[in-house]
Design a protein around this motif. Sequence first.
Motif, mmCIF file in Angstrom:
data_model
loop_
_atom_site.group_PDB
_atom_site.id
_atom_site.type_symbol
_atom_site.label_atom_id
_atom_site.label_comp_id
_atom_site.label_asym_id
_atom_site.label_seq_id
_atom_site.Cartn_x
_atom_site.Cartn_y
_atom_site.Cartn_z
ATOM 1 N N ARG A 71 -24.599 53.127 -8.606
ATOM 2 C CA ARG A 71 -24.577 51.999 -9.062
ATOM 3 C C ARG A 71 -23.259 50.939 -9.016
ATOM 4 N NH1 ARG A 71 -21.674 49.747 -13.555
ATOM 5 N NH2 ARG A 71 -19.838 51.175 -13.511
ATOM 6 N N LEU A 72 -22.277 50.854 -8.914
ATOM 7 C CA LEU A 72 -21.351 50.162 -7.879
ATOM 8 C C LEU A 72 -21.835 49.208 -6.570
ATOM 9 C CD1 LEU A 72 -17.704 52.327 -8.744
ATOM 10 C CD2 LEU A 72 -18.835 49.966 -9.787
ATOM 11 N N SER A 73 -22.635 50.130 -6.350
ATOM 12 C CA SER A 73 -22.739 49.321 -4.652
ATOM 13 C C SER A 73 -24.206 48.268 -5.126
ATOM 14 C CB SER A 73 -23.877 50.956 -3.441
ATOM 15 O OG SER A 73 -24.243 50.460 -2.500
ATOM 16 N N ALA A 74 -25.322 48.919 -5.688
ATOM 17 C CA ALA A 74 -26.231 48.580 -6.115
ATOM 18 C C ALA A 74 -25.911 46.674 -7.012
ATOM 19 C CB ALA A 74 -27.596 48.721 -7.317
ATOM 20 N N GLN A 75 -24.821 46.507 -7.040
ATOM 21 C CA GLN A 75 -23.555 45.892 -8.094
ATOM 22 C C GLN A 75 -23.575 44.445 -7.139
ATOM 23 O OE1 GLN A 75 -20.761 47.129 -10.944
ATOM 24 N NE2 GLN A 75 -23.012 47.620 -12.040
ATOM 25 N N ARG A 76 -23.058 45.441 -5.568
ATOM 26 C CA ARG A 76 -21.915 44.394 -5.028
ATOM 27 C C ARG A 76 -23.285 42.872 -4.747
ATOM 28 N NH1 ARG A 76 -18.723 47.133 -0.646
ATOM 29 N NH2 ARG A 76 -18.315 44.381 -0.279
ATOM 30 N N TYR A 103 -13.012 43.255 -2.429
ATOM 31 C CA TYR A 103 -13.948 44.572 -2.944
ATOM 32 C C TYR A 103 -14.125 45.505 -1.829
ATOM 33 C CZ TYR A 103 -15.618 47.827 -5.381
ATOM 34 O OH TYR A 103 -17.018 49.187 -5.742
ATOM 35 N N LEU A 104 -14.272 46.454 -0.975
ATOM 36 C CA LEU A 104 -14.899 47.063 -0.752
ATOM 37 C C LEU A 104 -15.022 48.134 -0.900
ATOM 38 C CD1 LEU A 104 -11.932 46.658 2.544
ATOM 39 C CD2 LEU A 104 -14.452 45.293 1.819
ATOM 40 N N GLY A 105 -14.168 49.134 -1.778
ATOM 41 C CA GLY A 105 -15.036 50.077 -2.877
ATOM 42 C C GLY A 105 -13.489 50.720 -3.788
ATOM 43 N N ASP A 144 -21.988 41.131 -1.491
ATOM 44 C CA ASP A 144 -22.975 41.093 -0.465
ATOM 45 C C ASP A 144 -23.680 42.193 -0.115
ATOM 46 O OD1 ASP A 144 -20.741 43.402 -0.337
ATOM 47 O OD2 ASP A 144 -19.716 42.841 0.813
ATOM 48 N N LYS A 145 -24.117 42.970 -1.089
ATOM 49 C CA LYS A 145 -24.809 44.126 -0.409
ATOM 50 C C LYS A 145 -24.818 44.980 0.804
ATOM 51 C CE LYS A 145 -28.182 42.344 -2.921
ATOM 52 N NZ LYS A 145 -27.987 42.475 -4.414
ATOM 53 N N ARG A 146 -23.627 44.676 1.124
ATOM 54 C CA ARG A 146 -22.799 46.175 1.793
ATOM 55 C C ARG A 146 -22.820 47.091 1.281
ATOM 56 N NH1 ARG A 146 -20.376 43.827 6.730
ATOM 57 N NH2 ARG A 146 -19.317 45.775 6.392
ATOM 58 N N PRO A 147 -22.673 48.335 1.965
ATOM 59 C CA PRO A 147 -22.671 49.864 1.389
ATOM 60 C C PRO A 147 -21.147 49.724 0.500
ATOM 61 C CG PRO A 147 -23.222 49.943 3.930
ATOM 62 C CD PRO A 147 -22.748 48.723 3.616
ATOM 63 N N MET A 148 -20.654 51.078 -0.427
ATOM 64 C CA MET A 148 -19.384 50.569 -0.831
ATOM 65 C C MET A 148 -18.582 52.066 -0.177
ATOM 66 S SD MET A 148 -18.612 52.280 -5.196
ATOM 67 C CE MET A 148 -18.377 53.250 -4.509
ATOM 68 N N LEU A 149 -17.657 51.809 -0.174
ATOM 69 C CA LEU A 149 -16.894 52.819 0.155
ATOM 70 C C LEU A 149 -16.659 53.737 -0.867
ATOM 71 C CD1 LEU A 149 -15.352 53.909 2.591
ATOM 72 C CD2 LEU A 149 -13.187 51.982 2.614
ATOM 73 N N ALA A 150 -16.693 54.905 -0.604
ATOM 74 C CA ALA A 150 -15.615 55.774 -1.883
ATOM 75 C C ALA A 150 -14.951 57.174 -1.419
ATOM 76 C CB ALA A 150 -16.798 56.539 -2.661
ATOM 77 N N VAL A 163 -21.707 53.831 0.659
ATOM 78 C CA VAL A 163 -22.481 54.508 -0.152
ATOM 79 C C VAL A 163 -23.451 53.253 -0.308
ATOM 80 C CG1 VAL A 163 -22.950 55.443 -1.702
ATOM 81 C CG2 VAL A 163 -20.844 56.567 -0.823
ATOM 82 N N PRO A 164 -24.390 53.258 0.370
ATOM 83 C CA PRO A 164 -25.886 52.472 0.034
ATOM 84 C C PRO A 164 -26.127 52.088 -1.352
ATOM 85 C CG PRO A 164 -26.623 54.096 0.818
ATOM 86 C CD PRO A 164 -25.225 54.372 1.319
ATOM 87 N N SER A 165 -27.241 50.897 -1.687
ATOM 88 C CA SER A 165 -27.594 50.852 -3.132
ATOM 89 C C SER A 165 -28.371 52.337 -3.074
ATOM 90 C CB SER A 165 -27.772 49.876 -3.578
ATOM 91 O OG SER A 165 -28.710 49.508 -2.645
ATOM 92 N N THR A 166 -29.185 53.113 -2.190
ATOM 93 C CA THR A 166 -30.317 53.661 -2.020
ATOM 94 C C THR A 166 -29.495 55.100 -2.942
ATOM 95 O OG1 THR A 166 -30.159 53.946 0.456
ATOM 96 C CG2 THR A 166 -31.678 52.383 -0.934
ATOM 97 N N GLY A 167 -27.959 55.353 -2.745
ATOM 98 C CA GLY A 167 -27.454 56.597 -3.059
ATOM 99 C C GLY A 167 -26.846 57.173 -1.747
ATOM 100 N N ARG A 168 -27.279 58.479 -1.672
ATOM 101 C CA ARG A 168 -26.882 58.905 -0.055
ATOM 102 C C ARG A 168 -26.206 57.986 0.678
ATOM 103 N NH1 ARG A 168 -25.003 65.188 -0.811
ATOM 104 N NH2 ARG A 168 -25.977 65.052 -3.020
ATOM 105 N N GLY A 169 -25.209 58.506 1.532
ATOM 106 C CA GLY A 169 -24.964 57.423 2.633
ATOM 107 C C GLY A 169 -24.032 57.973 3.498
#
Length: 158
Positions: A119-124, A95-97, A126-132, A145-151
Amino acid sequence: MQFLGSWATGGKGTLLHFSAGTLQTFNQHIQGTDADCEAGGLLLGSVHGGHLLIEQATVPTAWDKRFRYLFERMPFGHEAIALSRWTASQGTVRYLGEWHTHPEDHPHPSGLDRSEWTRLSAQRRDKRPMLAVIVGRQSLYVELVPSTGRGSVLIPVE
């Protein structure tokens, strides 16, 4: 519409490539008429250092909630495909995003998109940013998108 397959962050620190099949899925779900509902799914692929190869985009299932200006992905179906690909690839396809459509020529994320992505990025695990990815009628919006918000917003490269 012919979307470009290769994308990069501004300094080309991260390169991303959408497979032909992924681009075909995006094209098949463009909201071209006023009657078309939003669509979406998961983005599955492999990680190569800081770079990503997007091998598959899952398509909407019968359980997903689809409206003109809203897509809500339900876990049924999408997660089974992701687990199957993960198992068959011995853990290399993951899963990448997420992707979904907007009824706009050049899409931009809504406040709801942003909060969901964070929210989805924070659940990863592997702690990698989520691709949106948002699929518009004429262009794509692509962000890590990192778990901290805008990427990092990615731009197409020829």
